[in-house]
Design a protein around this motif. Structure first.
Motif, PDB file in Angstrom:
ATOM      1  N   MET A 161     -24.022  -4.030  10.433  1.00 46.84           N
ATOM      2  CA  MET A 161     -22.655  -3.864   9.960  1.00 46.84           C
ATOM      3  C   MET A 161     -21.867  -5.103  10.389  1.00 46.84           C
ATOM      4  N   THR A 162     -21.211  -5.721   9.449  1.00 46.18           N
ATOM      5  CA  THR A 162     -20.462  -6.945   9.738  1.00 46.18           C
ATOM      6  C   THR A 162     -19.077  -6.597  10.258  1.00 46.18           C
ATOM      7  N   ALA A 163     -18.431  -7.602  10.782  1.00 45.40           N
ATOM      8  CA  ALA A 163     -17.091  -7.393  11.335  1.00 45.40           C
ATOM      9  C   ALA A 163     -16.115  -6.975  10.243  1.00 45.40           C
ATOM     10  N   ARG A 164     -16.243  -7.569   9.077  1.00 47.81           N
ATOM     11  CA  ARG A 164     -15.335  -7.237   7.978  1.00 47.81           C
ATOM     12  C   ARG A 164     -15.513  -5.778   7.547  1.00 47.81           C
ATOM     13  N   THR A 165     -16.746  -5.304   7.517  1.00 48.11           N
ATOM     14  CA  THR A 165     -17.020  -3.919   7.153  1.00 48.11           C
ATOM     15  C   THR A 165     -16.422  -2.960   8.165  1.00 48.11           C
ATOM     16  N   ARG A 166     -16.557  -3.309   9.446  1.00 47.74           N
ATOM     17  CA  ARG A 166     -15.973  -2.457  10.492  1.00 47.74           C
ATOM     18  C   ARG A 166     -14.456  -2.413  10.385  1.00 47.74           C
TER      19      ARG A 166
END
Length: 76
Positions: A1-6
């Motif tokens: 999970m990428t930072a943008r998704t989080r």
């Protein structure tokens, strides 16, 4: 999970409206604990209001400075 998704997931959680209150529910803090009473003597004094001391809660009449057995008037 990428930072943008989080971040997107957190933003969606923050944007959701709060749950509706339950009918009859009151939003106040209720303190069910009994009041703190003076712990001097046996049976206890039980006076209210009290002040906190290292030896326990005491009322104005039973402050440690007044009830120490080794300080006071000498009888010798």
């Amino acid at each position: 999970m990428t930072a943008r998704t989080r971040l997107d997931r957190a933003a969606r959680l923050l944007d959701t409206p709060p749950a509706s209150p339950v009918p009859g529910q009151l939003a106040v803090e209720v303190d069910d604990r009994p009041p703190v009473v003076c712990g001097h003597g046996n049976p206890r004094c039980g006076a209210v209001p009290v002040r906190p001391y290292p030896c326990g809660p005491r009322c104005d009449e039973h402050q440690p400075a007044k009830t120490r057995p080794f300080y006071g008037t000498r009888t010798n």
